[in-house]
Write a protein that holds these residues in place. Structure first.
Motif: not given
Length: 488
Positions: A71-91, A103-111
């Motif tokens: 039997t294999v346990a597969i583990q990850s954590h649910l929470d994430m770090v919340h950081q944004k750029n100062a000029d990004t309007n995001f809640d 391109g070959d990367w997935v990114k977020a819009n200012g967060t």
């Protein structure tokens, strides 16, 4: 914007990642994502359990022909770090992450993107929902509050898992097989200080800002020598106090303990007679700092703007004590490992400085793979801050994870990696806080290993995950599950 992400391969994994990223999930506020994962498990008709800490455990039987495998346990954590750029309007409390493909990367819009550890969570979700992936019996473990205290791992009781192997999906380089990690301890210094009116006529008020630093993960990226906004601000302030009689009303820099501070600002009072000299000093220091950090922090900015003169400032005595204490506080690498090449053994991150309205606080995260050295450095920092009159608390200590390079799962996955990718994996320990060390306390016989896709800029708005690497990592994970050894 997220539709483009959903069309990436493997589609099931990316769709689960997009669904997860639509759920706000800051550390210590995981109620919504706990419910989301619980409902996900129940919708599949799988045994689903939420423990008293908030961890979610979902169990899935082995596929046909795999019943005799371990039997294999597969583990990850649910929470994430919340950081944004100062000029990004995001809640972060109400909005889902806005993703896009570059391109070959997935990114977020200012967060932050939440690939740490959302790619691991999405991978487990995909395995649980699959109908055509061969695997042994799986115990999916989704922990909470990894980023700010390891609360979920610490609260997990023994006896809930039957697995003999644990795959932790929280590493950020697809060549790495991590088999050990650092422990950590939080340092919190607080206090009160006297305020006074400015001690000179013709006061000019200014807002001094240090921003544009690269930041990053305070463990994995600490060896890169990136600038710490709190330390750079303190460097400017102490010189200005000594040279121009500057007085301080506010210092506000940094944020989360596990993120290298990217921004800091201070509201200060300057004698009108020294105004021109102070401006020239800031320009000179800007040039010096940009030269010093040209490689690690090419977007570093130091700005100065006139503002209303503050009515109250910290006393000169307190200002001198505090700035000297911050100067004395170690930041960055403290010691490299003498046994493991290129491994940071012990470090400290001066994560947060807040001085305002007669109260102040300083937050650090001290890490080490040697528990006694971690404690020694924490006491050294505590002592320096106490000399400045602060009340200092050490809390949230968690152990490191001792490497076991001869474990069966380490040898198996190393062999699979060499066979599939025609290169040697980087079997190592890391200078970050993985949950394996804590989980191992209640499951000492369980073999553990950590791996994942290429994630860059974790804990900062520059976070991104590589599409081709996700495909490589996913293929590696699936073959590992197919080749898990039989039960003893």
């Amino acid at each position: 914007m997220n539709t483009e992400v959903r069309n990436l391969e493997p589609k099931a994994l990316w769709n689960n990642f997009a669904d997860l990223n639509a759920v706000p999930r800051p550390s210590k506020k995981e109620e919504r994502v706990i419910s989301f994962i619980k409902e996900f498990g129940e919708s599949l008709g799988l045994e689903t359990y939420v423990d008293e800490t908030g961890n979610v455990i979902i169990k899935k039987p082995a596929t046909k022909g795999m019943e005799n495998r371990q039997t294999v346990a597969i583990q990850s954590h649910l929470d994430m770090v919340h950081q944004k750029n100062a000029d990004t309007n995001f809640d972060f409390d109400t909005q889902g992450i806005e993703m896009y493909v570059d391109g070959d990367w997935v990114k977020a819009n200012g967060t932050t993107l939440g690939a740490d550890n959302g790619m691991g969570v999405a991978s487990i979700m995909t395995l649980l929902a699959s109908k055509d992936i061969a695997h042994p019996a799986i115990e999916a473990l989704f922990t909470i509050d990894e980023e700010t205290g390891m609360t979920g791992a610490m609260g997990l009781k023994g006896g809930l898992l039957d697995a003999s192997i644990m795959l932790n999906l929280d590493t950020e380089d697809d060549r790495e097989l991590t088999i050990g990690c650092a422990g950590g301890v939080d340092i919190t210094a607080t206090g009160r200080y006297e305020q006074e009116s400015t001690s000179f006529d013709g006061t000019k008020g200014y807002k001094l800002v240090v921003k544009g630093l690269t930041g990053g993960h305070s463990g994995m990226d600490i060896y890169l020598g990136r600038g710490n906004a709190n330390k750079l601000m303190n460097r400017l302030l102490l010189q200005a106090v000594q040279q121009f009689g500057l007085q301080i009303a506010v210092i506000d820099g940094g944020g989360l303990r596990n993120a290298i501070p990217r921004e800091s600002f201070a509201v200060v009072a300057v004698p009108q007679a020294e105004e021109a000299n102070f401006k020239a000093f800031v320009e000179d220091q800007k040039t010096i700092l940009k030269k010093e950090y040209a490689t690690t922090d090419p977007n570093l900015q130091v700005t100065l703007e006139e503002t209303a003169a503050p009515a109250q400032v910290a006393t000169r005595e307190f200002t001198g004590q505090l700035l000297r204490a911050i100067y004395a506080c170690p930041n960055g690498i403290y010691r490299m490992s003498p046994e493991i090449k290129h491994l940071v053994q012990t470090s400290n991150n001066l994560a947060r400085v807040l001085v305002k309205d007669g109260e102040y606080s300083l937050l650090c995260l001290t890490r080490s793979s040697v528990d006694t050295e971690k404690k020694d450095l924490a006491i050294a920092i505590k002592s320096a801050l106490e000399l400045a009159g602060a009340s200092v608390e050490l809390s949230g200590s968690y152990p490191g994870w001792m490497p076991k390079p001869d474990a069966t799962i380490v040898k198996l996955m190393s062999d699979i990696y060499r066979s599939k990718f025609n290169e040697e994996p980087d079997v190592n320990a890391c200078h970050a806080g993985l949950e394996c060390g804590i989980l191992g306390a209640n499951y000492p016989e369980m073999e553990m290993i950590s791996f994942g896709p290429n994630i860059r800029g974790a804990h900062s708005p520059d976070e991104k995950v590589q599409v081709s690497s996700v495909q490589k990592y996913w293929d590696f994970l699936l073959e590992t599950l197919q080749r898990v050894p039989e039960k003893v």
